[in-house]
Design a protein around this motif. Structure first.
Motif, mmCIF file in Angstrom:
data_model
loop_
_atom_site.group_PDB
_atom_site.id
_atom_site.type_symbol
_atom_site.label_atom_id
_atom_site.label_comp_id
_atom_site.label_asym_id
_atom_site.label_seq_id
_atom_site.Cartn_x
_atom_site.Cartn_y
_atom_site.Cartn_z
ATOM 1 N N ILE A 72 0.980 -1.240 -0.031
ATOM 2 C CA ILE A 72 0.056 0.093 -0.024
ATOM 3 C C ILE A 72 0.883 1.284 0.190
ATOM 4 N N ALA A 73 1.948 1.039 0.832
ATOM 5 C CA ALA A 73 2.659 2.379 1.003
ATOM 6 C C ALA A 73 3.320 2.490 -0.431
ATOM 7 N N ALA A 74 3.953 1.428 -1.217
ATOM 8 C CA ALA A 74 4.596 1.780 -2.353
ATOM 9 C C ALA A 74 3.683 2.173 -3.272
ATOM 10 N N LEU A 75 2.487 1.756 -3.389
ATOM 11 C CA LEU A 75 1.530 2.102 -4.276
ATOM 12 C C LEU A 75 1.028 3.696 -4.294
ATOM 13 N N ALA A 76 0.924 3.804 -2.841
ATOM 14 C CA ALA A 76 0.617 5.326 -2.334
ATOM 15 C C ALA A 76 1.754 6.481 -2.653
ATOM 16 N N GLY A 77 3.125 5.891 -2.663
ATOM 17 C CA GLY A 77 4.053 6.600 -3.015
ATOM 18 C C GLY A 77 4.436 7.325 -4.307
ATOM 19 N N GLN A 78 3.554 6.220 -5.210
ATOM 20 C CA GLN A 78 3.761 6.651 -6.507
ATOM 21 C C GLN A 78 2.627 7.475 -6.989
ATOM 22 N N GLY A 79 1.650 8.025 -6.011
ATOM 23 C CA GLY A 79 0.676 9.062 -6.236
ATOM 24 C C GLY A 79 -0.533 8.276 -6.662
ATOM 25 N N ILE A 80 -0.826 6.931 -6.258
ATOM 26 C CA ILE A 80 -2.216 6.389 -6.595
ATOM 27 C C ILE A 80 -3.137 6.603 -5.255
ATOM 28 N N ASN A 81 -4.432 6.912 -5.655
ATOM 29 C CA ASN A 81 -5.260 7.310 -4.748
ATOM 30 C C ASN A 81 -5.848 6.036 -4.282
ATOM 31 N N LEU A 82 -6.603 6.031 -2.879
ATOM 32 C CA LEU A 82 -6.840 4.906 -2.173
ATOM 33 C C LEU A 82 -7.970 3.999 -2.824
ATOM 34 N N ALA A 83 -8.679 4.483 -3.676
ATOM 35 C CA ALA A 83 -9.679 3.638 -4.359
ATOM 36 C C ALA A 83 -9.175 3.002 -5.458
ATOM 37 N N ALA A 84 -8.029 3.449 -6.077
ATOM 38 C CA ALA A 84 -7.220 2.864 -7.119
ATOM 39 C C ALA A 84 -6.601 1.740 -6.499
ATOM 40 N N ILE A 85 -5.888 1.975 -5.295
ATOM 41 C CA ILE A 85 -5.000 0.894 -4.629
ATOM 42 C C ILE A 85 -5.990 -0.290 -4.245
ATOM 43 N N ALA A 86 -7.240 0.144 -3.709
ATOM 44 C CA ALA A 86 -8.078 -1.091 -3.290
ATOM 45 C C ALA A 86 -8.299 -1.789 -4.603
ATOM 46 N N ARG A 87 -8.456 -1.365 -5.729
ATOM 47 C CA ARG A 87 -8.837 -2.116 -6.948
ATOM 48 C C ARG A 87 -7.806 -2.864 -7.330
ATOM 49 N N ILE A 88 -6.300 -2.122 -7.294
ATOM 50 C CA ILE A 88 -5.122 -2.910 -7.682
ATOM 51 C C ILE A 88 -4.960 -4.228 -6.755
ATOM 52 N N LEU A 89 -5.101 -4.108 -5.288
ATOM 53 C CA LEU A 89 -5.062 -4.965 -4.259
ATOM 54 C C LEU A 89 -6.068 -6.286 -4.410
ATOM 55 N N ASP A 90 -7.027 -5.883 -4.922
ATOM 56 C CA ASP A 90 -8.359 -6.918 -5.362
ATOM 57 C C ASP A 90 -7.859 -7.461 -6.568
ATOM 58 N N LEU A 91 -7.258 -7.152 -7.728
ATOM 59 C CA LEU A 91 -6.873 -7.727 -8.708
ATOM 60 C C LEU A 91 -5.854 -8.611 -8.409
ATOM 61 N N GLU A 92 -4.611 -8.013 -7.729
ATOM 62 C CA GLU A 92 -3.607 -9.111 -7.222
ATOM 63 C C GLU A 92 -4.241 -10.073 -6.442
ATOM 64 N N ASP A 93 -4.982 -9.892 -5.528
ATOM 65 C CA ASP A 93 -5.515 -11.171 -4.747
ATOM 66 C C ASP A 93 -6.192 -12.257 -5.642
ATOM 67 N N SER A 94 -7.103 -11.645 -6.431
ATOM 68 C CA SER A 94 -7.619 -12.664 -7.545
ATOM 69 C C SER A 94 -6.709 -13.221 -8.305
ATOM 70 N N ASN A 95 -5.605 -12.508 -8.638
ATOM 71 C CA ASN A 95 -4.561 -13.155 -9.515
ATOM 72 C C ASN A 95 -3.859 -14.146 -8.674
#
Length: 119
Positions: A72-95
């Motif tokens: 989460i910190a790495a993604l936030a450090g790239q300027g990604i907002n929390l909603a997008a981080i949630a979606r990325i994490l969901d996709l990574e978990d599904s993968n």
């Protein structure tokens, strides 16, 4: 697979916690993650991390939670907002779940082929 809320000894039967067992309080987890306790509460509020809870309701973070917080910190450090981080994490978990399922199916297929070939 051990339930992340299970309080049994870790792998190998020793008394160290498994990676999914919640053992760190919020202040320790925040220090280990290199962020403030308010950030951990915010991430939980947004569904990005779900720590275990003690019988009294105290948050208990696991090593798996700490790894997720680092992601989460790495993604936030790239300027990604929390909603997008949630979606990325969901996709990574599904993968990850799909990869695990694929590996199990491949193993089962190989086992069935082995039985067929030995008959």
């Amino acid at each position: 697979m051990l339930d992340r809320h299970n309080h049994l000894p870790g792998p190998g039967g020793d008394h160290r916690p498994g990676p999914g067992q919640g053992v760190y309080g919020i202040s320790v987890a925040a220090e280990l993650a290199g962020m403030g306790a308010h950030s951990l509460r915010l991430y939980e509020q947004h569904g990005l991390v779900t720590p275990a809870r003690s019988a009294g309701g105290t948050r208990r973070y696991s090593d798996d939670d700490l790894a997720r917080l680092a992601r989460i910190a790495a993604l936030a450090g790239q300027g990604i907002n929390l909603a997008a981080i949630a979606r990325i994490l969901d996709l990574e978990d599904s993968n990850t779940a799909l990869r695990d399922s694929n590996a199990a199916l491949t193993a089962e297929r190989d086992q069935l082929r082995g039985r067929r070939d030995s008959s």
